[in-house]
Design an enzyme around this catalytic site. Structure first.
Site, mmCIF file in Angstrom:
data_model
loop_
_atom_site.group_PDB
_atom_site.id
_atom_site.type_symbol
_atom_site.label_atom_id
_atom_site.label_comp_id
_atom_site.label_asym_id
_atom_site.label_seq_id
_atom_site.Cartn_x
_atom_site.Cartn_y
_atom_site.Cartn_z
ATOM 1 N N CYS A 64 0.841 -1.212 0.000
ATOM 2 C CA CYS A 64 0.000 0.000 0.000
ATOM 3 C C CYS A 64 0.873 1.259 0.000
ATOM 4 O O CYS A 64 1.494 1.568 -1.006
ATOM 5 C CB CYS A 64 -0.951 -0.047 1.196
ATOM 6 S SG CYS A 64 -2.339 1.097 1.045
ATOM 7 N N HIS A 114 -3.410 -5.704 1.289
ATOM 8 C CA HIS A 114 -2.636 -5.919 2.516
ATOM 9 C C HIS A 114 -2.540 -7.387 2.933
ATOM 10 O O HIS A 114 -3.384 -7.874 3.684
ATOM 11 C CB HIS A 114 -3.299 -5.143 3.661
ATOM 12 C CG HIS A 114 -3.118 -3.672 3.562
ATOM 13 N ND1 HIS A 114 -2.177 -2.972 4.262
ATOM 14 C CD2 HIS A 114 -3.767 -2.757 2.816
ATOM 15 C CE1 HIS A 114 -2.243 -1.683 3.979
ATOM 16 N NE2 HIS A 114 -3.203 -1.524 3.099
ATOM 17 N N GLU A 146 -0.620 -8.645 5.125
ATOM 18 C CA GLU A 146 -0.351 -8.776 6.569
ATOM 19 C C GLU A 146 -1.632 -8.789 7.402
ATOM 20 O O GLU A 146 -1.583 -9.113 8.597
ATOM 21 C CB GLU A 146 0.595 -7.660 7.041
ATOM 22 C CG GLU A 146 -0.045 -6.300 7.293
ATOM 23 C CD GLU A 146 -0.315 -5.488 6.022
ATOM 24 O OE1 GLU A 146 -0.345 -6.085 4.923
ATOM 25 O OE2 GLU A 146 -0.529 -4.271 6.127
#
Lengths: 111, 232
Positions: B85, B194, B196
């Site tokens: 991002c 994302h 994560e």
């Protein structure tokens, strides 16, 4: 103090969603004549010192490498704004510089 | 394996990235943008967030941070670097990846669980996936529209450097549905979604099996860990 103005616009071929939203608002508020709006950025760089060729080259580099991203934006203008006192001083300076050649700077000459 | 996660002023997902690294079996190392020290890490993550409040352009000021000198050198020397991002935006601003990210075409922030198709499973961060595999990870951005000129887009596609494409929905107007790309060497990967945030059951996207059970993002981090083991 001299002010240097750098204008940056999103590339013409790219969609400008902010401008599009403003254009929509204009149409909704009774201003149908405007077919497009594009939104860019204006940077004002204040310098404490003479605006000479070295500084101008530095500004050009800053504008192209930091203030804009050439992938998505264009630098569309760099202007030098001087106060009246600075203009007079610059004219006097130019006149003194060229005194031995008989050169007289025209009134209001700027970079 | 030690993986550095760089925190910039305004980083948001640095702690999540560290946690993902830990869950993948590596040791996360918190790095600071103002330093010139990578502390001997084996890989780097530039996390998501809003560094410098997105002032100037997203990721632009962060890309000029002191530590970025070392990041660029390390990336060019082959160290695995993942930009997520805002981190992806920094990688483009630092010229480690081509193209740029502009405001979403619908001009609003978007947050959704996003399906991606893996287009390149040979990068340091995607070797645990298969080409054509579809994964679901969260996406959340206001300025995620990937753009580049046609010549660059053709080259990225021709060289197999498009790593992920959006499936079903193009959430931000990205050209050719591109969600993430890599450099020629395959060690630098940047993407808007994302990974994560999809690494632990109970906290990921919903799946047909159970709510919040999606862990498709873990593959990014296990890929780079496995690569290190193979090389060792």
């Amino acid at each position: 103090m001299p002010t240097i103005v750098v204008d940056v616009m999103p590339k013409a071929e790219l969609l400008d969603p902010q401008g599009k939203a403003v254009a929509g608002a204009l149409a909704r508020t009774g201003h149908p004549g405007f077919t497009g709006v594009r939104i860019g950025k204006r940077f004002e760089l204040i310098v404490d010192g003479p605006v000479d060729d070295a500084l101008k080259a530095q500004v050009q580099q800053i504008a192209e490498e930091i203030l804009s991203n050439s992938v998505i934006e264009d630098v569309v203008g760099i202007h030098y704004e001087l106060s009246n006192a600075e203009l007079a001083e610059e004219a006097a300076h130019a006149a003194a510089e060229h005194a031995d050649t008989g050169y007289v700077a025209p009134a209001g000459e700027t970079h | 394996m030690r993986i550095g996660v760089i925190t910039f002023p305004g980083s948001l997902d640095d702690r999540d990235a560290q946690r993902a690294v830990r869950l993948a079996g590596a040791e996360p190392v918190a790095l600071w943008h103002g330093s010139h020290d990578l502390e001997g890490v084996d890989a780097l993550i530039l996390p998501g967030g809003f560094s410098y409040g997105d002032y100037l352009r997203c990721g632009a000021i962060a890309s000029l941070s002191p530590i970025m000198t070392e990041v660029v050198d390390a990336a060019n020397a082959g160290m695995p670097v993942l930009g997520i991002c805002n981190g992806f935006q920094m990688l483009t601003e630092a010229h480690l990846l081509e193209g740029g990210l502009i405001r979403n075409d619908h001009a609003t922030f978007i947050c959704r669980d996003q399906v991606l198709r893996v287009e390149n499973a040979a990068t340091d961060w995607t070797s645990g996936f298969e080409v054509g595999q579809e994964i679901t990870i969260p996406l959340k951005n206001g300025e995620g529209g990937f753009i580049a000129d046609d010549e660059t887009l053709d080259r990225l596609e021709g060289e197999g450097r498009v790593v992920f494409r959006y499936v079903d929905v193009n959430p931000n107007g990205s050209l050719r549905d591109i969600a993430g790309i890599t450099n020629a060497r395959g060690n630098v990967v940047g993407l808007m979604p994302h990974p994560e945030h999809a690494v632990e059951p109970g906290f990921g996207p919903d799946t047909p099996a159970a709510m919040r059970s999606g862990v498709d993002g873990l593959g990014f981090f296990t890929s780079v860990v496995r690569r290190a083991l193979v090389e060792a």
